[in-house]
Motif scaffolding. Structure first.
Motif, PDB file in Angstrom:
ATOM      1  N   GLY B 101      -7.738  56.588 -29.514  1.00 53.86           N
ATOM      2  CA  GLY B 101      -6.729  55.909 -30.335  1.00 53.86           C
ATOM      3  C   GLY B 101      -6.962  56.205 -31.797  1.00 53.86           C
ATOM      4  O   GLY B 101      -6.098  56.764 -32.482  1.00 53.86           O
ATOM      5  N   GLN B 102      -8.164  55.883 -32.272  1.00 54.02           N
ATOM      6  CA  GLN B 102      -8.458  56.019 -33.704  1.00 54.02           C
ATOM      7  C   GLN B 102      -8.505  57.487 -34.146  1.00 54.02           C
ATOM      8  O   GLN B 102      -8.227  57.794 -35.298  1.00 54.02           O
ATOM      9  CB  GLN B 102      -9.793  55.340 -34.025  1.00 54.02           C
ATOM     10  CG  GLN B 102      -9.728  53.829 -33.874  1.00 54.02           C
ATOM     11  CD  GLN B 102     -11.112  53.187 -33.708  1.00 54.02           C
ATOM     12  OE1 GLN B 102     -12.140  53.865 -33.814  1.00 54.02           O
ATOM     13  NE2 GLN B 102     -11.135  51.892 -33.439  1.00 54.02           N
ATOM     14  N   GLY B 103      -8.857  58.371 -33.220  1.00 52.70           N
ATOM     15  CA  GLY B 103      -8.980  59.782 -33.598  1.00 52.70           C
ATOM     16  C   GLY B 103      -7.692  60.573 -33.437  1.00 52.70           C
ATOM     17  O   GLY B 103      -7.682  61.776 -33.608  1.00 52.70           O
ATOM     18  N   TYR B 104      -6.592  59.905 -33.063  1.00 53.32           N
ATOM     19  CA  TYR B 104      -5.312  60.589 -32.839  1.00 53.32           C
ATOM     20  C   TYR B 104      -5.478  61.736 -31.841  1.00 53.32           C
ATOM     21  O   TYR B 104      -5.000  62.846 -32.059  1.00 53.32           O
ATOM     22  CB  TYR B 104      -4.707  61.084 -34.160  1.00 53.32           C
ATOM     23  CG  TYR B 104      -4.270  59.949 -35.038  1.00 53.32           C
ATOM     24  CD1 TYR B 104      -2.979  59.435 -34.952  1.00 53.32           C
ATOM     25  CD2 TYR B 104      -5.159  59.341 -35.928  1.00 53.32           C
ATOM     26  CE1 TYR B 104      -2.578  58.370 -35.738  1.00 53.32           C
ATOM     27  CE2 TYR B 104      -4.770  58.271 -36.713  1.00 53.32           C
ATOM     28  CZ  TYR B 104      -3.479  57.796 -36.610  1.00 53.32           C
ATOM     29  OH  TYR B 104      -3.085  56.744 -37.378  1.00 53.32           O
ATOM     30  N   LEU B 105      -6.190  61.449 -30.764  1.00 49.12           N
ATOM     31  CA  LEU B 105      -6.400  62.448 -29.718  1.00 49.12           C
ATOM     32  C   LEU B 105      -5.360  62.249 -28.623  1.00 49.12           C
ATOM     33  O   LEU B 105      -4.804  61.160 -28.467  1.00 49.12           O
ATOM     34  CB  LEU B 105      -7.818  62.297 -29.156  1.00 49.12           C
ATOM     35  CG  LEU B 105      -8.942  62.370 -30.200  1.00 49.12           C
ATOM     36  CD1 LEU B 105     -10.301  62.122 -29.552  1.00 49.12           C
ATOM     37  CD2 LEU B 105      -8.924  63.721 -30.912  1.00 49.12           C
ATOM     38  N   ARG B 106      -5.107  63.298 -27.860  1.00 47.17           N
ATOM     39  CA  ARG B 106      -4.045  63.220 -26.855  1.00 47.17           C
ATOM     40  C   ARG B 106      -4.525  62.469 -25.623  1.00 47.17           C
ATOM     41  O   ARG B 106      -5.646  62.652 -25.170  1.00 47.17           O
ATOM     42  CB  ARG B 106      -3.597  64.625 -26.470  1.00 47.17           C
ATOM     43  CG  ARG B 106      -2.237  64.633 -25.805  1.00 47.17           C
ATOM     44  CD  ARG B 106      -1.827  66.027 -25.407  1.00 47.17           C
ATOM     45  NE  ARG B 106      -2.473  66.426 -24.170  1.00 47.17           N
ATOM     46  CZ  ARG B 106      -2.339  67.629 -23.621  1.00 47.17           C
ATOM     47  NH1 ARG B 106      -1.597  68.543 -24.225  1.00 47.17           N
ATOM     48  NH2 ARG B 106      -2.944  67.925 -22.488  1.00 47.17           N
ATOM     49  N   LYS B 107      -3.637  61.660 -25.092  1.00 47.54           N
ATOM     50  CA  LYS B 107      -3.956  60.893 -23.896  1.00 47.54           C
ATOM     51  C   LYS B 107      -3.436  61.667 -22.686  1.00 47.54           C
ATOM     52  O   LYS B 107      -2.219  61.756 -22.479  1.00 47.54           O
ATOM     53  CB  LYS B 107      -3.335  59.496 -23.956  1.00 47.54           C
ATOM     54  CG  LYS B 107      -3.998  58.574 -24.987  1.00 47.54           C
ATOM     55  CD  LYS B 107      -3.573  58.897 -26.387  1.00 47.54           C
ATOM     56  CE  LYS B 107      -4.185  57.992 -27.441  1.00 47.54           C
ATOM     57  NZ  LYS B 107      -3.876  58.476 -28.799  1.00 47.54           N
ATOM     58  N   SER B 108      -4.348  62.184 -21.902  1.00 50.07           N
ATOM     59  CA  SER B 108      -3.963  63.131 -20.853  1.00 50.07           C
ATOM     60  C   SER B 108      -4.257  62.643 -19.441  1.00 50.07           C
ATOM     61  O   SER B 108      -4.182  63.429 -18.502  1.00 50.07           O
ATOM     62  CB  SER B 108      -4.702  64.459 -21.073  1.00 50.07           C
ATOM     63  OG  SER B 108      -4.549  64.903 -22.397  1.00 50.07           O
ATOM     64  N   MET B 109      -4.586  61.357 -19.277  1.00 50.26           N
ATOM     65  CA  MET B 109      -4.961  60.891 -17.942  1.00 50.26           C
ATOM     66  C   MET B 109      -3.799  60.180 -17.244  1.00 50.26           C
ATOM     67  O   MET B 109      -3.144  59.329 -17.844  1.00 50.26           O
ATOM     68  CB  MET B 109      -6.137  59.914 -18.040  1.00 50.26           C
ATOM     69  CG  MET B 109      -7.422  60.547 -18.527  1.00 50.26           C
ATOM     70  SD  MET B 109      -8.085  61.781 -17.391  1.00 50.26           S
ATOM     71  CE  MET B 109      -8.604  60.710 -16.052  1.00 50.26           C
ATOM     72  N   VAL B 110      -3.586  60.529 -15.966  1.00 56.24           N
ATOM     73  CA  VAL B 110      -2.646  59.759 -15.158  1.00 56.24           C
ATOM     74  C   VAL B 110      -3.452  58.903 -14.180  1.00 56.24           C
ATOM     75  O   VAL B 110      -4.507  59.304 -13.698  1.00 56.24           O
ATOM     76  CB  VAL B 110      -1.622  60.642 -14.406  1.00 56.24           C
ATOM     77  CG1 VAL B 110      -0.674  61.298 -15.389  1.00 56.24           C
ATOM     78  CG2 VAL B 110      -2.297  61.697 -13.545  1.00 56.24           C
ATOM     79  N   ALA B 111      -2.926  57.697 -13.904  1.00 53.05           N
ATOM     80  CA  ALA B 111      -3.694  56.708 -13.149  1.00 53.05           C
ATOM     81  C   ALA B 111      -3.852  57.103 -11.689  1.00 53.05           C
ATOM     82  O   ALA B 111      -4.827  56.734 -11.044  1.00 53.05           O
ATOM     83  CB  ALA B 111      -3.018  55.344 -13.249  1.00 53.05           C
ATOM     84  N   ASP B 112      -2.876  57.838 -11.186  1.00 54.43           N
ATOM     85  CA  ASP B 112      -2.880  58.193  -9.769  1.00 54.43           C
ATOM     86  C   ASP B 112      -2.495  59.668  -9.650  1.00 54.43           C
ATOM     87  O   ASP B 112      -1.561  60.113 -10.320  1.00 54.43           O
ATOM     88  CB  ASP B 112      -1.862  57.306  -9.039  1.00 54.43           C
ATOM     89  CG  ASP B 112      -1.798  57.612  -7.558  1.00 54.43           C
ATOM     90  OD1 ASP B 112      -2.473  56.913  -6.783  1.00 54.43           O
ATOM     91  OD2 ASP B 112      -1.083  58.561  -7.169  1.00 54.43           O
ATOM     92  N   PRO B 113      -3.192  60.423  -8.792  1.00 54.02           N
ATOM     93  CA  PRO B 113      -2.942  61.875  -8.768  1.00 54.02           C
ATOM     94  C   PRO B 113      -1.557  62.257  -8.259  1.00 54.02           C
ATOM     95  O   PRO B 113      -1.050  63.321  -8.597  1.00 54.02           O
ATOM     96  CB  PRO B 113      -4.035  62.405  -7.836  1.00 54.02           C
ATOM     97  CG  PRO B 113      -4.461  61.234  -7.016  1.00 54.02           C
ATOM     98  CD  PRO B 113      -4.261  60.023  -7.872  1.00 54.02           C
ATOM     99  N   LEU B 114      -0.932  61.414  -7.454  1.00 53.53           N
ATOM    100  CA  LEU B 114       0.393  61.770  -6.933  1.00 53.53           C
ATOM    101  C   LEU B 114       1.516  61.009  -7.621  1.00 53.53           C
ATOM    102  O   LEU B 114       2.595  61.549  -7.831  1.00 53.53           O
ATOM    103  CB  LEU B 114       0.444  61.542  -5.420  1.00 53.53           C
ATOM    104  CG  LEU B 114      -0.434  62.522  -4.621  1.00 53.53           C
ATOM    105  CD1 LEU B 114      -0.365  62.211  -3.128  1.00 53.53           C
ATOM    106  CD2 LEU B 114      -0.002  63.967  -4.856  1.00 53.53           C
ATOM    107  N   ARG B 115       1.247  59.755  -8.008  1.00 53.78           N
ATOM    108  CA  ARG B 115       2.329  58.992  -8.636  1.00 53.78           C
ATOM    109  C   ARG B 115       2.379  59.204 -10.138  1.00 53.78           C
ATOM    110  O   ARG B 115       3.371  58.930 -10.780  1.00 53.78           O
ATOM    111  CB  ARG B 115       2.238  57.524  -8.231  1.00 53.78           C
ATOM    112  CG  ARG B 115       2.691  57.364  -6.775  1.00 53.78           C
ATOM    113  CD  ARG B 115       2.327  56.047  -6.183  1.00 53.78           C
ATOM    114  NE  ARG B 115       0.892  55.910  -6.009  1.00 53.78           N
ATOM    115  CZ  ARG B 115       0.308  54.903  -5.356  1.00 53.78           C
ATOM    116  NH1 ARG B 115       1.049  53.942  -4.852  1.00 53.78           N
ATOM    117  NH2 ARG B 115      -1.001  54.847  -5.232  1.00 53.78           N
ATOM    118  N   ARG B 116       1.316  59.702 -10.738  1.00 55.69           N
ATOM    119  CA  ARG B 116       1.272  60.305 -12.062  1.00 55.69           C
ATOM    120  C   ARG B 116       1.876  59.491 -13.212  1.00 55.69           C
ATOM    121  O   ARG B 116       2.742  59.977 -13.941  1.00 55.69           O
ATOM    122  CB  ARG B 116       1.922  61.698 -12.030  1.00 55.69           C
ATOM    123  CG  ARG B 116       1.349  62.601 -10.956  1.00 55.69           C
ATOM    124  CD  ARG B 116       1.626  64.045 -11.171  1.00 55.69           C
ATOM    125  NE  ARG B 116       0.815  64.622 -12.218  1.00 55.69           N
ATOM    126  CZ  ARG B 116      -0.446  65.045 -12.063  1.00 55.69           C
ATOM    127  NH1 ARG B 116      -1.042  64.949 -10.899  1.00 55.69           N
ATOM    128  NH2 ARG B 116      -1.105  65.554 -13.082  1.00 55.69           N
TER     129      ARG B 116
END
Lengths: 186, 279
Positions: B101-116
């Protein structure tokens, strides 16, 4: 050879380009990755319009980092284009002229490039900070819920790109390594 | 017994997420420079110089080196005399949340591999903990991009395949990856163990500085031999052709079963990132 191009482009603009040439691209470029491509296909399946004028357009496969306050964009290098292979031929047939990404494409995409007089250009993979300097304006135009994958309209100036696939069947990912290896053998 | 508050771990992970994403480890930057200086193909040399320009731009503009700020792989060596006060794993996830958040980095994680559905804060971290002697806690954050991760491979070879089989598999992996993982690549190779262990070994190999060969001379020689062979393939920087296809390669091994020879190659890119703090 280095070419200067401004979007939207025509078939004639792209005809001289050969694999290995470099391009400084200016004008409007739309961003789209996997999720946005999937939604574009759903729109087309439903007989609806795409969220941007497709004729002569350039699509950049990128999910930038969030921009800091006062900055236009964050880091913005290309993602692996092969994940868009399933979608690209349909868009090229509709008039998309330039694909920007990195990495190999399948035969269907290569055929669609030749069929439509389009090009596939590479941005430097892993050089997101360098690419950011070419982006002068950014606006999210749809699918904000996709976060970094939302479709953005970028105004770019002299974006440095390399021709990978040209309209004549050239492929730098084959000819580049072959030229290097050929020189080694001499 | 030494007590480390969970908040300290959170603060450390947050700092490391930002540092790892904006400053390349010195050994990787040095390998890039050494390869540029030794690159005989002009286009490849120019491309490597542009990658170095990118590092300078990232520093100057306080931008992530690469927009794929990765899955947050967090490796902790936890001293057995340390008592963590609070929820240890949650402290790490919270550190990733803050850093991204503070570093303005990209959020690339999806919670579930199929429902994404994107989790929105790059959590969860992928946490690996090893209990070690002592009262220190060493935290390493490795933001792992997936352009290269997707090119990684694993095989359960036969013992009869031997070292030649391993070499063939590693080189074949690079050939198949081609321009996709943003070459010049860095390779982590795991040999031995079990199906799950060998992948962990390959990932762990990416933690070793590129100027540090395997302490076993047999494997150090194999690392050097593989690196040399890969750099005759001609893929070159970005796949445009040239000598520099791989910046460095590390092998980690483990005892294995009489019937098996597992091998895994974890592919990384020229932006192979890691940052460490000792608490």
């Amino acid at each position: 050879m280095q070419y200067k191009l401004t979007t939207p482009v025509t078939r004639e603009d792209l005809a001289p380009l050969k694999a290995g040439d470099t391009v400084l691209l200016s004008g409007t470029v739309y961003t789209a990755r996997d999720a946005a491509h999937k939604r574009m296909m759903e729109l087309l399946d439903a007989g609806k319009e795409l969220p941007f004028p497709v004729e002569g357009s350039a699509l950049y496969y990128v999910g930038p980092t969030p921009e800091r306050p006062g900055e236009v964009i964050g880091s913005a290098g290309p993602t692996t284009s092969g994940r868009m292979d399933a979608y690209s031929p349909r868009l090229l047939d509709l008039g998309q002229a330039i694909m920007i990404g990195k990495g190999a494409r399948n035969q269907e995409v290569k055929d669609a490039v030749v069929r439509n007089g389009a090009v596939y250009l590479a941005a430097l993979g892993g050089a997101g900070a360098l690419m950011a300097a070419c982006v002068k304006k950014l606006e999210v135009i749809c699918w904000e819920d996709l976060g970094c994958e939302a479709v953005r309209r970028l105004e770019v100036e002299n974006m440095p790109l390399t021709v990978i696939l040209d309209a004549h069947g050239g492929d730098l990912y084959e000819s580049g390594p072959a030229a290097y290896l050929g020189r080694e053998r001499k | 017994m030494r007590t480390i508050p969970a908040a300290e771990i959170t603060a450390s992970v947050a700092r490391l997420c930002v540092r790892a994403n904006t400053v390349l480890p010195p050994d990787v930057a040095a390998a890039l420079e050494a390869c540029r200086a030794a690159e005989p193909w002009p286009l490849a040399g120019e491309t490597l110089a542009l990658l170095q320009d990118n590092l300078a731009q990232a520093r100057k503009r306080d931008l992530p080196i690469c927009q794929d700020t990765g899955m947050s792989c967090v490796f902790v060596e936890l001293g057995q005399e340390v008592h963590v006060e609070g929820d240890f794993e949650e402290a790490i996830h919270q550190g990733v949340r803050q850093g991204y958040g503070q570093g303005y980095l990209r959020k690339s994680m999806v919670a579930d591999p199929l429902r994404r559905v994107n989790t929105g804060d790059n959590t969860p971290a992928s946490i690996t903990v090893r209990i070690v002697p002592g009262d220190q806690c060493t935290v390493t954050v490795v933001p792992k991009g997936f352009g290269s991760e997707n090119m990684s491979r694993l095989a359960m070879l036969k013992p009869a395949d031997g070292v030649e089989g391993v070499k063939h598999f590693v080189v074949e992996t690079v050939r198949l990856a081609g321009p996709n993982p943003c070459p010049p690549m860095v390779l982590g190779v795991g040999i031995g163990g079990s199906f799950d262990k060998v992948a962990a070994l390959a990932k762990h190999a990416l933690l070793r500085p590129l100027n540090q060969p395997n302490p076993d001379p047999y494997y150090a020689a194999l690392e050097a031999e593989l690196l040399e062979e890969i750099n005759t393939l001609g893929i070159g920087p970005q796949g445009f052709g040239g000598k520099t296809t791989c910046l460095g390669l590390a092998i980690e091994t483990a005892p294995t079963h009489v019937a098996g020879l597992p091998v895994a190659v974890n592919v990384s890119c020229h932006v192979t990132r890691r940052a460490t703090e000792v608490l």
